[in-house]
Design an enzyme around this catalytic site. Structure first.
Site, PDB file in Angstrom:
ATOM      1  N   LYS A  33       0.844  -1.201   0.000  1.00  0.00           N
ATOM      2  CA  LYS A  33       0.000   0.000   0.000  1.00  0.00           C
ATOM      3  C   LYS A  33       0.878   1.249   0.000  1.00  0.00           C
ATOM      4  O   LYS A  33       2.095   1.177   0.217  1.00  0.00           O
ATOM      5  CB  LYS A  33      -0.917  -0.005   1.222  1.00  0.00           C
ATOM      6  CG  LYS A  33      -0.193   0.053   2.559  1.00  0.00           C
ATOM      7  CD  LYS A  33      -1.177   0.006   3.716  1.00  0.00           C
ATOM      8  CE  LYS A  33      -0.439   0.036   5.062  1.00  0.00           C
ATOM      9  NZ  LYS A  33      -1.366   0.061   6.199  1.00  0.00           N
ATOM     10  N   ARG A  70      -9.759   0.575  15.967  1.00  0.00           N
ATOM     11  CA  ARG A  70      -9.724   1.374  14.747  1.00  0.00           C
ATOM     12  C   ARG A  70     -10.730   0.765  13.783  1.00  0.00           C
ATOM     13  O   ARG A  70     -11.840   1.240  13.666  1.00  0.00           O
ATOM     14  CB  ARG A  70      -8.299   1.408  14.176  1.00  0.00           C
ATOM     15  CG  ARG A  70      -8.118   2.357  13.014  1.00  0.00           C
ATOM     16  CD  ARG A  70      -6.668   2.387  12.544  1.00  0.00           C
ATOM     17  NE  ARG A  70      -6.220   1.086  12.041  1.00  0.00           N
ATOM     18  CZ  ARG A  70      -4.999   0.850  11.576  1.00  0.00           C
ATOM     19  NH1 ARG A  70      -4.097   1.822  11.581  1.00  0.00           N
ATOM     20  NH2 ARG A  70      -4.663  -0.349  11.130  1.00  0.00           N
ATOM     21  N   TYR A 126      17.916  29.354   7.481  1.00  0.00           N
ATOM     22  CA  TYR A 126      16.780  30.077   8.042  1.00  0.00           C
ATOM     23  C   TYR A 126      16.828  30.074   9.568  1.00  0.00           C
ATOM     24  O   TYR A 126      17.100  29.050  10.195  1.00  0.00           O
ATOM     25  CB  TYR A 126      15.467  29.429   7.593  1.00  0.00           C
ATOM     26  CG  TYR A 126      15.141  29.615   6.136  1.00  0.00           C
ATOM     27  CD1 TYR A 126      14.912  30.883   5.612  1.00  0.00           C
ATOM     28  CD2 TYR A 126      15.030  28.518   5.289  1.00  0.00           C
ATOM     29  CE1 TYR A 126      14.596  31.054   4.273  1.00  0.00           C
ATOM     30  CE2 TYR A 126      14.712  28.677   3.951  1.00  0.00           C
ATOM     31  CZ  TYR A 126      14.497  29.949   3.448  1.00  0.00           C
ATOM     32  OH  TYR A 126      14.183  30.112   2.123  1.00  0.00           O
ATOM     33  N   MET A 138      13.436  23.753   1.799  1.00  0.00           N
ATOM     34  CA  MET A 138      12.559  23.001   0.910  1.00  0.00           C
ATOM     35  C   MET A 138      13.346  22.128  -0.065  1.00  0.00           C
ATOM     36  O   MET A 138      12.974  20.977  -0.318  1.00  0.00           O
ATOM     37  CB  MET A 138      11.648  23.953   0.129  1.00  0.00           C
ATOM     38  CG  MET A 138      10.670  23.241  -0.787  1.00  0.00           C
ATOM     39  SD  MET A 138       9.571  24.371  -1.675  1.00  0.00           S
ATOM     40  CE  MET A 138       8.529  24.946  -0.332  1.00  0.00           C
TER      41      MET A 138
END
Length: 365
Positions: free
Chosen positions: A33, A129, A253, A301
């Site tokens: 999956k 679940r 940053y 990024m």
């Protein structure tokens, strides 16, 4: 071309599947999956199909992708079906389905199928679940077992805390499942990757290895069994810039890193948009041409920065390994307070290349 890429070793994948079968002593559905946890579902299924007992995916869209690629082995829908109309496709494409809700059981009982369906009936043994309560589970088995549209039933549950080796919850779930499924003449499925690697006393007819197929350790520590896993994905890139910084200068940053000494900084073409963890801390190990160098500064990024001060030979074009045999993806995930599942499934734009005997065999077929 941007140098970031993920190398997928299909022979390592096959090795890990064989390990799962050996540890389980049973049949095994290879869980592919989420695009095989970021490894490419079609290519992984093609590599495994000659020896796999079947595959497991999340939904019918993932199953149809495999069928359209020529995969003929059994495919189980782990979440079952979401709409009644999907039952026609399940029958048409000879898929297996989980039934985990009263609505799914009712739909199966009412469906006039052109061919008998293979159904995996799921009990909630404590994860809370998906799955039927023990009472509804037994009632569903009694309702479905004699119907002409049902070819066979497998009884299943899912372990919630098997990745915690000192937790009694796994044994409690196994006992609850055995008490309810006992006396029902049907095959069972209980063990996932941590169940296979860490709980040898558990027994079932079908296991469902997922994370371990891709060589990742589900436990915080290594065990005799996890030491046999081979990493399937190696995430690589190269250094694209090098600069010298004096002491006291920040990097990246937010100035999260400030040089305490004259520092040689390498910029690597890899960022959080590629799937590398955005909040990896300073000091996270990065393998630069075989030598560990610490990550410095915030991951951007498209880029990240490493300290090359103690690796003077490194320069523009030097190869970089972000995870693979070292550092291992599970260890990196733990250091970054995320899961290996999240890292592997999070690769968005990094191209994959396939290596290993299975890849060679497929290309030459």
């Amino acid at each position: 071309m941007r140098p970031a890429q993920a190398s997928i070793d299909l022979e390592a994948l096959r090795h890990n599947y064989r390990l799962a079968r050996r540890l389980g002593g049973s049949k095994a559905l290879a869980v592919v999956k989420a695009d095989a946890y970021g490894h490419g579902a079609v290519r992984c299924a093609q590599a495994l199909e000659p020896e796999a007992d079947g595959f497991a995916v999340a939904c019918i869209e993932e199953a149809l992708e495999l069928r359209q690629a020529g995969i003929r082995a059994p495919i189980l829908l782990l979440e079952g079906f979401f709409e009644h109309d999907e039952l026609r496709l399940i029958a048409e494409h000879d898929l297996w389905t989980v039934a985990a809700t009263q609505q799914q059981v009712r739909a199966l009982a009412e469906f006039q199928s052109p061919r008998p369906l293979r159904v995996w009936l799921k009990m909630d043994s404590g994860m809370h679940r998906l799955g039927l309560s023990p009472e509804d589970f037994r009632a569903a088995w009694l309702r479905l077992r004699g119907l002409p549209q049902i070819a066979s039933l497998v009884l299943m549950t899912h372990l919630a805390r098997a990745d915690e080796l000192d937790c009694s919850r796994t044994d409690e779930q196994a006992v609850a499942f055995a008490l309810t499924a006992g006396g029902m003449r049907a095959e069972t499925s209980l063990r996932n990757s941590p169940g296979l690697l860490g709980w040898p006393a558990l027994r079932n007819d079908w296991s469902r290895p997922g994370l371990m197929l891709y060589g990742a350790n589900p436990f915080p520590q290594h065990t005799e069994n996890t030491a046999q896993l081979r990493p399937v994905m190696t995430l690589r890139s190269r250094i694209i810039s090098v600069r010298e910084l004096p002491a006291g200068e920040p990097v990246g940053y937010g100035a999260r890193f400030v040089a305490e000494r004259p520092t040689r900084v390498g910029v690597v073409a890899m960022g959080y948009a590629d799937g590398y963890p955005q909040f990896a801390p300073n000091g996270t190990p990065v393998l630069v041409d075989g030598q560990i160098c610490p990550l410095i500064g915030r991951v951007s990024m498209d880029m990240l920065t490493v300290d090359l001060t103690d690796h003077p030979q490194a320069d523009i074009g030097t190869p970089v390994q972000l995870w693979g045999d070292a550092p291992q993806v599970s260890a990196l995930a733990a250091q970054c307070n995320v899961s290996a599942y999240q890292l592997l499934c999070g690769l968005k734009r990094v191209p994959r290349i396939y290596v290993g005997e299975a890849a060679v065999g497929k290309l030459s077929a």
